[in-house]
Motif scaffolding. Structure first.
Motif, mmCIF file in Angstrom:
data_model
loop_
_atom_site.group_PDB
_atom_site.id
_atom_site.type_symbol
_atom_site.label_atom_id
_atom_site.label_comp_id
_atom_site.label_asym_id
_atom_site.label_seq_id
_atom_site.Cartn_x
_atom_site.Cartn_y
_atom_site.Cartn_z
ATOM 1 N N VAL A 12 0.853 -1.191 0.000
ATOM 2 C CA VAL A 12 0.000 0.000 0.000
ATOM 3 C C VAL A 12 0.886 1.238 0.000
ATOM 4 C CG1 VAL A 12 -1.760 1.309 1.248
ATOM 5 C CG2 VAL A 12 -1.816 -1.203 1.266
ATOM 6 N N GLY A 14 0.469 4.691 0.968
ATOM 7 C CA GLY A 14 -0.506 5.404 1.784
ATOM 8 C C GLY A 14 -0.860 6.796 1.306
ATOM 9 N N LYS A 15 -1.849 7.389 1.958
ATOM 10 C CA LYS A 15 -2.382 8.698 1.581
ATOM 11 C C LYS A 15 -1.336 9.803 1.586
ATOM 12 C CE LYS A 15 -7.061 7.691 2.986
ATOM 13 N NZ LYS A 15 -8.215 8.016 3.788
ATOM 14 N N HIS A 30 -2.026 -1.226 -3.784
ATOM 15 C CA HIS A 30 -3.079 -0.227 -3.607
ATOM 16 C C HIS A 30 -2.396 1.131 -3.497
ATOM 17 C CE1 HIS A 30 -6.227 -3.181 -1.748
ATOM 18 N NE2 HIS A 30 -5.663 -3.656 -2.838
ATOM 19 N N GLN A 32 -2.982 5.010 -2.552
ATOM 20 C CA GLN A 32 -3.885 5.931 -1.864
ATOM 21 C C GLN A 32 -3.405 7.368 -2.001
ATOM 22 O OE1 GLN A 32 -3.690 4.346 2.128
ATOM 23 N NE2 GLN A 32 -5.219 2.766 1.713
ATOM 24 N N GLU A 48 -7.098 3.973 -5.283
ATOM 25 C CA GLU A 48 -8.207 4.263 -4.380
ATOM 26 C C GLU A 48 -8.718 5.697 -4.527
ATOM 27 O OE1 GLU A 48 -7.695 2.960 -0.350
ATOM 28 O OE2 GLU A 48 -6.628 1.152 -0.967
ATOM 29 N N ALA A 51 -6.710 9.161 -4.578
ATOM 30 C CA ALA A 51 -5.378 8.997 -5.162
ATOM 31 C C ALA A 51 -5.317 9.700 -6.516
ATOM 32 C CB ALA A 51 -5.059 7.516 -5.338
#
Length: 135
Positions: A12, A14-15, A30, A32, A48, A51
């Motif tokens: 992942v 991340g954001k 994934h 983000q 996601e 993103a």
């Protein structure tokens, strides 16, 4: 006796992650956060909601987009554009699903021989793949 399945590996971004460069992976990813560059993968990709990906190209086995993508997208199997996603670029896959509420600008190209494309798509050099996708 019960057979134990191989555990899938998930990565992942991340954001708060900002990634700029070339990304290559074989399992699931994934995104983000923010990504710019190119993605050349054999696994599943999920972009996601929230993103933003500004790419030269994305190639993966299967792709689901909930966020924003600028650039061409190719999947050996399927591409799904979910409600609220934004895509500016051409899309190429054996199966394509575009939900209501998607903002899409580009061309859709269907890969006719999904089994053949899946077996050879990732074994080609980038220039060979570009030539094959143009024909």
């Amino acid at each position: 006796m019960k057979k134990i399945d191989k555990e899938k590996k998930l990565t992942v971004l991340g954001k708060e992650t900002v990634f700029d460069g070339f990304l290559k992976f074989t399992e699931d990813l994934h995104i983000q956060g923010a990504f710019s560059g190119a993605i050349d993968a054999q696994g599943f990709l999920l972009i996601e909601k929230g993103a933003v990906c500004k790419t030269q190209y994305i190639r993966a086995a299967s792709i689901i987009i909930e966020g924003t993508v600028y650039g061409s997208i190719t999947a050996a199997d399927k591409i799904e554009l979910r409600t609220g996603s934004v895509v500016r670029g051409d899309v190429r896959a054996a199966r394509i699903k575009i939900a209501d509420g998607v903002s899409f600008e580009g061309a859709v190209h269907m890969i006719r021989d999904a089994a053949g494309a899946e077996n050879s798509l990732f074994s080609l050099e980038p220039d060979q793949l570009k030539q094959k996708l143009r024909s």
